[in-house]
Design a protein around this motif. Sequence first.
Motif, mmCIF file in Angstrom:
data_model
loop_
_atom_site.group_PDB
_atom_site.id
_atom_site.type_symbol
_atom_site.label_atom_id
_atom_site.label_comp_id
_atom_site.label_asym_id
_atom_site.label_seq_id
_atom_site.Cartn_x
_atom_site.Cartn_y
_atom_site.Cartn_z
ATOM 1 N N HIS A 179 36.568 63.457 139.598
ATOM 2 C CA HIS A 179 38.566 62.953 140.368
ATOM 3 C C HIS A 179 39.832 63.335 139.470
ATOM 4 O O HIS A 179 40.185 63.107 140.329
ATOM 5 C CB HIS A 179 38.254 60.912 139.437
ATOM 6 C CG HIS A 179 36.393 60.688 140.525
ATOM 7 N ND1 HIS A 179 36.097 60.581 141.639
ATOM 8 C CD2 HIS A 179 35.107 60.194 140.129
ATOM 9 C CE1 HIS A 179 35.045 59.877 142.051
ATOM 10 N NE2 HIS A 179 34.581 60.481 140.465
ATOM 11 N N ASP A 180 39.369 63.633 138.343
ATOM 12 C CA ASP A 180 40.567 64.417 137.195
ATOM 13 C C ASP A 180 41.006 65.333 138.712
ATOM 14 O O ASP A 180 42.404 65.497 138.657
ATOM 15 C CB ASP A 180 40.247 65.247 136.532
ATOM 16 C CG ASP A 180 39.185 65.804 136.293
ATOM 17 O OD1 ASP A 180 38.602 65.282 136.833
ATOM 18 O OD2 ASP A 180 39.850 66.639 134.937
ATOM 19 N N VAL A 181 40.520 66.282 139.456
ATOM 20 C CA VAL A 181 41.063 67.426 140.092
ATOM 21 C C VAL A 181 41.153 66.599 141.451
ATOM 22 O O VAL A 181 42.480 67.016 142.123
ATOM 23 C CB VAL A 181 39.743 68.049 140.454
ATOM 24 C CG1 VAL A 181 40.285 69.203 141.143
ATOM 25 C CG2 VAL A 181 38.867 69.101 139.181
ATOM 26 N N LEU A 182 41.086 65.646 141.679
ATOM 27 C CA LEU A 182 40.875 64.846 143.215
ATOM 28 C C LEU A 182 42.402 64.156 143.260
ATOM 29 O O LEU A 182 43.684 64.414 144.137
ATOM 30 C CB LEU A 182 40.077 63.754 143.263
ATOM 31 C CG LEU A 182 38.826 64.866 143.828
ATOM 32 C CD1 LEU A 182 37.817 63.371 144.795
ATOM 33 C CD2 LEU A 182 38.858 65.347 145.112
ATOM 34 N N ASP A 183 42.540 63.511 141.807
ATOM 35 C CA ASP A 183 44.323 62.926 141.656
ATOM 36 C C ASP A 183 44.948 63.557 141.099
ATOM 37 O O ASP A 183 46.720 63.642 141.591
ATOM 38 C CB ASP A 183 43.766 61.864 140.065
ATOM 39 C CG ASP A 183 43.149 60.913 140.288
ATOM 40 O OD1 ASP A 183 42.542 60.284 141.614
ATOM 41 O OD2 ASP A 183 42.691 59.998 139.360
ATOM 42 N N GLY A 184 44.359 64.902 141.046
ATOM 43 C CA GLY A 184 45.670 66.434 140.498
ATOM 44 C C GLY A 184 47.091 66.684 141.886
ATOM 45 O O GLY A 184 47.585 66.890 142.123
ATOM 46 N N CYS A 185 45.747 66.690 142.817
ATOM 47 C CA CYS A 185 45.832 66.924 144.392
ATOM 48 C C CYS A 185 46.777 65.368 145.068
ATOM 49 O O CYS A 185 47.357 66.516 145.796
ATOM 50 C CB CYS A 185 44.392 67.233 145.289
ATOM 51 S SG CYS A 185 43.326 68.555 144.877
ATOM 52 N N LEU A 186 45.994 64.479 144.560
ATOM 53 C CA LEU A 186 47.365 63.994 145.445
ATOM 54 C C LEU A 186 48.633 63.406 145.152
ATOM 55 O O LEU A 186 49.569 63.525 145.423
ATOM 56 C CB LEU A 186 46.220 62.713 144.730
ATOM 57 C CG LEU A 186 45.882 62.537 145.974
ATOM 58 C CD1 LEU A 186 44.846 60.782 145.526
ATOM 59 C CD2 LEU A 186 45.957 61.904 147.306
ATOM 60 N N THR A 187 48.877 63.688 143.251
ATOM 61 C CA THR A 187 49.700 63.915 142.309
ATOM 62 C C THR A 187 50.373 65.117 143.054
ATOM 63 O O THR A 187 51.775 65.156 143.138
ATOM 64 C CB THR A 187 49.548 63.941 140.812
ATOM 65 O OG1 THR A 187 48.837 63.107 140.741
ATOM 66 C CG2 THR A 187 50.766 63.902 140.346
ATOM 67 N N GLY A 188 50.408 66.777 143.404
ATOM 68 C CA GLY A 188 50.902 67.631 143.530
ATOM 69 C C GLY A 188 51.519 67.100 145.044
ATOM 70 O O GLY A 188 52.762 68.388 145.159
ATOM 71 N N THR A 189 51.519 66.102 145.395
ATOM 72 C CA THR A 189 51.907 66.002 146.803
ATOM 73 C C THR A 189 53.149 65.230 146.863
ATOM 74 O O THR A 189 53.827 64.667 147.917
ATOM 75 C CB THR A 189 50.948 66.212 147.623
ATOM 76 O OG1 THR A 189 50.168 64.692 147.784
ATOM 77 C CG2 THR A 189 50.062 67.183 147.883
ATOM 78 N N GLY A 190 52.664 64.608 145.849
ATOM 79 C CA GLY A 190 53.353 62.798 145.908
ATOM 80 C C GLY A 190 53.042 61.992 146.458
ATOM 81 O O GLY A 190 53.830 61.318 146.322
ATOM 82 N N LEU A 191 51.969 61.904 147.282
ATOM 83 C CA LEU A 191 51.883 60.812 147.233
ATOM 84 C C LEU A 191 50.604 59.815 146.359
ATOM 85 O O LEU A 191 50.190 58.707 146.944
ATOM 86 C CB LEU A 191 50.118 61.035 148.564
ATOM 87 C CG LEU A 191 50.571 61.791 149.514
ATOM 88 C CD1 LEU A 191 49.895 62.666 150.378
ATOM 89 C CD2 LEU A 191 51.279 61.100 150.802
ATOM 90 N N ARG A 192 50.837 60.092 145.036
ATOM 91 C CA ARG A 192 50.111 59.224 144.009
ATOM 92 C C ARG A 192 50.987 60.106 142.853
ATOM 93 O O ARG A 192 51.501 60.509 142.205
ATOM 94 C CB ARG A 192 48.876 59.457 144.125
ATOM 95 C CG ARG A 192 48.113 59.202 143.148
ATOM 96 C CD ARG A 192 46.419 58.514 142.997
ATOM 97 N NE ARG A 192 46.153 57.382 142.315
ATOM 98 C CZ ARG A 192 44.584 57.045 142.099
ATOM 99 N NH1 ARG A 192 44.576 57.765 142.621
ATOM 100 N NH2 ARG A 192 44.658 56.738 140.788
ATOM 101 N N THR A 193 51.174 58.543 142.181
ATOM 102 C CA THR A 193 51.943 58.658 140.896
ATOM 103 C C THR A 193 50.801 59.179 139.683
ATOM 104 O O THR A 193 49.626 58.319 139.866
ATOM 105 C CB THR A 193 52.668 57.769 140.403
ATOM 106 O OG1 THR A 193 52.162 56.626 140.364
ATOM 107 C CG2 THR A 193 54.089 58.116 141.570
ATOM 108 N N PRO A 194 51.466 59.656 138.444
ATOM 109 C CA PRO A 194 49.982 59.867 137.508
ATOM 110 C C PRO A 194 49.743 58.211 137.069
ATOM 111 O O PRO A 194 51.151 57.768 136.587
ATOM 112 C CB PRO A 194 50.577 60.603 136.902
ATOM 113 C CG PRO A 194 51.842 61.500 137.058
ATOM 114 C CD PRO A 194 52.229 60.365 138.708
ATOM 115 N N PRO A 195 47.966 58.069 136.822
ATOM 116 C CA PRO A 195 47.916 57.288 136.228
ATOM 117 C C PRO A 195 48.473 57.117 134.882
ATOM 118 O O PRO A 195 48.454 57.413 134.130
ATOM 119 C CB PRO A 195 46.231 57.125 136.418
ATOM 120 C CG PRO A 195 45.900 59.069 136.526
ATOM 121 C CD PRO A 195 46.795 59.132 137.059
#
Length: 174
Positions: free
Chosen positions: A158-174
């Motif tokens: 899940h940390d890698v998946l979150d990183g993929c989303l954060t890298g595109t700006g679709l999600r802010t870091p938790p």
Amino acid sequence: MTPPTTRTWSRRGHTPVIRVRGRSRRRLSVAALLCYKAGEPSRLVYRPCPDARPDGRKSFSWKDYRDLIQNAHHQLGGPIVLVWDNLNTHLTAGMRRYIADRDWLTVFQLPPYAPDLNPVETIWSILRRTSLANRAFANPDDLVTTVRKGLRQLQYRHDVLDGCLTGTGLRTPP
């Protein structure tokens, strides 16, 4: 079936060689959705599509994407906001009708030629650099098995998946 290469080590003066028995025109198409819901871990929903299909089609049709979205809707149990690239299959009349008929589905199109805004492109990059790197596949079934195993391993990172989303700006870091 042609293996991607990455760095490796060997004795000085002995270049590592990966033997490939022959070129194959077989291929594997994979569609994936990287999903998240506030307060829950990110999820990866995917579906492989080998080119040995009864209808002779070698890639995903709009009906295959429809089935993937429907499966994700059942797994996630809620409305979906889909951010999509401009693949021609995503823009077909059948897909547009499907989207219009679903009140739980909202779709936003990414601008053309913007792979850096698509988090699934990062998933493919990770897969090529880890599970598929420096490996010659004996047959298409070996490729399918390896891709499934690599994606299954990523589903639990899940940390890698979150990183993929954060890298595109679709999600802010938790």
